[in-house]
Design an enzyme around this catalytic site. Structure first.
Site, PDB file in Angstrom:
ATOM      1  N   HIS A  20       0.815  -1.230   0.000  1.00  0.00           N
ATOM      2  CA  HIS A  20       0.000   0.000   0.000  1.00  0.00           C
ATOM      3  C   HIS A  20       0.844   1.273   0.000  1.00  0.00           C
ATOM      4  O   HIS A  20       0.321   2.354  -0.256  1.00  0.00           O
ATOM      5  CB  HIS A  20      -0.911   0.055   1.233  1.00  0.00           C
TER       6      HIS A  20
ATOM      7  N   ASP B 277      -2.423 -10.598  -2.306  1.00  0.00           N
ATOM      8  CA  ASP B 277      -2.966 -10.105  -1.034  1.00  0.00           C
ATOM      9  C   ASP B 277      -4.424  -9.725  -1.294  1.00  0.00           C
ATOM     10  O   ASP B 277      -4.758  -9.256  -2.379  1.00  0.00           O
ATOM     11  CB  ASP B 277      -2.161  -8.889  -0.563  1.00  0.00           C
TER      12      ASP B 277
ATOM     13  N   HIS C 268      -6.163  -7.354  -0.299  1.00  0.00           N
ATOM     14  CA  HIS C 268      -6.410  -5.919  -0.468  1.00  0.00           C
ATOM     15  C   HIS C 268      -5.729  -5.430  -1.754  1.00  0.00           C
ATOM     16  O   HIS C 268      -4.773  -6.049  -2.221  1.00  0.00           O
ATOM     17  CB  HIS C 268      -5.907  -5.158   0.760  1.00  0.00           C
TER      18      HIS C 268
ATOM     19  N   ASP D 285      -4.147 -12.967   3.315  1.00  0.00           N
ATOM     20  CA  ASP D 285      -5.399 -12.548   3.944  1.00  0.00           C
ATOM     21  C   ASP D 285      -6.642 -12.857   3.111  1.00  0.00           C
ATOM     22  O   ASP D 285      -7.756 -12.533   3.520  1.00  0.00           O
ATOM     23  CB  ASP D 285      -5.347 -11.080   4.379  1.00  0.00           C
TER      24      ASP D 285
HETATM   25  C1  3YP Z   1      -5.620  -1.538   6.506  1.00  0.00           C
HETATM   26  C2  3YP Z   1      -6.651  -0.756   7.273  1.00  0.00           C
HETATM   27  C3  3YP Z   1      -7.943  -1.498   7.128  1.00  0.00           C
HETATM   28  C4  3YP Z   1      -7.653  -2.758   6.376  1.00  0.00           C
HETATM   29  C5  3YP Z   1      -6.175  -2.929   6.439  1.00  0.00           C
HETATM   30  C6  3YP Z   1      -5.630  -3.759   5.337  1.00  0.00           C
HETATM   31  C7  3YP Z   1      -4.162  -4.028   5.515  1.00  0.00           C
HETATM   32  C8  3YP Z   1      -3.683  -5.105   4.593  1.00  0.00           C
HETATM   33  O1  3YP Z   1      -3.612  -6.278   4.890  1.00  0.00           O
HETATM   34  N1  3YP Z   1      -3.314  -4.761   3.379  1.00  0.00           N
HETATM   35  O2  3YP Z   1      -2.866  -5.652   2.494  1.00  0.00           O
HETATM   36 ZN    ZN Z   2      -3.934  -7.266   2.850  1.00  0.00          ZN
END
Ligand code: 3YP
Ligand code: ZN
Length: 373
Positions: A143, A180, A182, A268
């Site tokens: 991210h 991942d 997300h 995840d």
């Molecule tokens: C970050 C804030 C809410 C969800 C979270 C996700 C983090 C993650 O595993 N990113 O790949």
């Molecule tokens: Zn994630």
């Protein structure tokens, strides 16, 4: 040769502190502090299972070093580095940018060691010291943006290692496959206009970051067609993920013909994860890894590097990770996933029509990925 494996004890000591899950605790506001979701356990327990299963005996341990300013500046701006360094000197640490990315005192050094882990794994593969590699790094990276951390990520581990691969090892075309759950928004943003980097992200539709990772985000300018998003409906399981690999990821890679494949390997999307609503088991992680290994063997001399991202079930991430690492190493330990017998058969594991519809749209876009010249 062997499979390279990066781990450092400090990865387990990265301190995300207490939180109310992933928002900062605040007792009077009703937010009772608990352990942050991004806690050490899923990673330390994977590392320990790799050892206890005996799989570690067949791996080549790679020791990471802290990413230097020069390396991080290939992706990040100096202001981000300075902010993280300054907050890292505070007694209680700080946050890398968005309020979701806490770190304790010394967090800068551990985040640099994490990016350095991705670099160490990538360099070992490119220098031919190992066949392939798994970097079990923490904190995660996908991210993180050039100017700030985000979503538990401080530095963009995979993107930094990719730029180092270019700068130091003469790698031209490379692909990042991000499974991942997300959206890999940081990787996407960093390479959005880059015609030589294919960034594929498979994720739960419109979860984190919000309003990010849509099918229509496909790159810009010279990079048009080199971003490929597969936003799956919540509830997607092994059938959907294997269909994505078969119908989208492998065909896109075959068109693009990268010289190196990097995997942003979050766990995840697993069925027991608290931070998403997917249903993947170790069975599919093993098969997906095998498909990428075969593709890398065909396209790029087997050059493939995995870098750990999210995954928050401390009991199940270790079995998913072991399946990936065993597959990379071409071995199978005597330790079996005790959950798969039950979880492979639950309702909804097979590909569903509404999932197939999204996958068909992404498959059409994969057909538009610019082919190698
Ligand atoms: C970050 C804030 C809410 C969800 C979270 C996700 C983090 C993650 O595993 N990113 O790949
Ligand atoms: Zn994630």
């Amino acid at each position: 040769m062997a499979t390279g494996y990066v781990w450092h004890e400090l990865y387990g000591w990265h301190d995300t502190g207490t939180s109310a899950g992933f928002v900062y605790g605040n007792g009077p506001a009703g937010l009772q502090p608990a352990l942050h979701y991004e806690s050490p356990d899923s990673k330390t327990r994977l590392h320990e299972l790799v050892a206890v299963s005996g799989v570690a005996d067949g791996l080549m341990a790679l020791r990471p070093e802290r990413a230097t300013d020069e390396e991080l500046l290939l992706v990040h701006d100096r202001a981000h580095l300075e902010r993280v360094a300054a907050e890292s000197r505070l007694p209680k640490g700080g946050d890398a940018g968005d309020g979701f990315s806490p770190f304790g005192q010394g967090g800068d050094e551990i985040a640099r060691l994490s990016a350095g882990g991705a670099i160490a794994a990538t360099s070992a593969v490119l220098e031919g010291r190992v066949d392939n590699a798994y970097a079990l790094v923490r904190p995660p990276g996908h991210h993180a943006l050039p100017h700030m951390g985000m979503g538990f990520c401080i530095f963009a581990n995979v993107a930094v290692a990719a730029r180092v691969a270019r700068a130091r090892h003469g790698v031209g075309r490379l692909a990042v496959v991000d499974w991942d759950v997300h959206h890999g928004n940081g990787t996407q943003a960093i390479f959005y206009d880059d015609p030589d980097t294919l960034a594929i992200s498979i994720h739960q539709d419109n979860w984190f970051p919000p309003d990010s990772g849509h099918l229509r985000e496909r790159g810009i300018g010279a990079g048009e067609g080199t971003t490929l998003n597969v936003p799956l409906p919540p509830g997607s399981g092994n059938g959907a993920y294997l269909a994505v690999m078969e119908q989208v990821v492998v065909p896109a890679l075959e068109r693009f013909r990268p010289e190196l494949i990097m995997v942003a390997c979050g766990f995840d999307a697993n069925v027991l994860d608290p931070l998403a609503r997917m249903m993947v088991t170790s069975t599919a992680y093993r098969a997906m890894t095998g498909m990428l290994l075969d593709t890398a063997a065909t396209l790029c001399d087997g050059r493939i590097v995995f870098s750990h991202e999210g995954g928050y079930s401390e009991v199940y991430v270790p079995f998913c990770g072991l399946a990936v690492i065993e597959t990379l190493a071409g071995s199978k330990s005597s330790v079996d996933d005790p959950f798969a017998g039950l979880l492979d058969g639950i309702g909804g594991q097979a590909l569903q029509p509404h999932q197939a519809a999204v996958i068909a749209e992404a498959a059409a876009l994969a057909g538009d990925v610019p082919p190698a010249r």
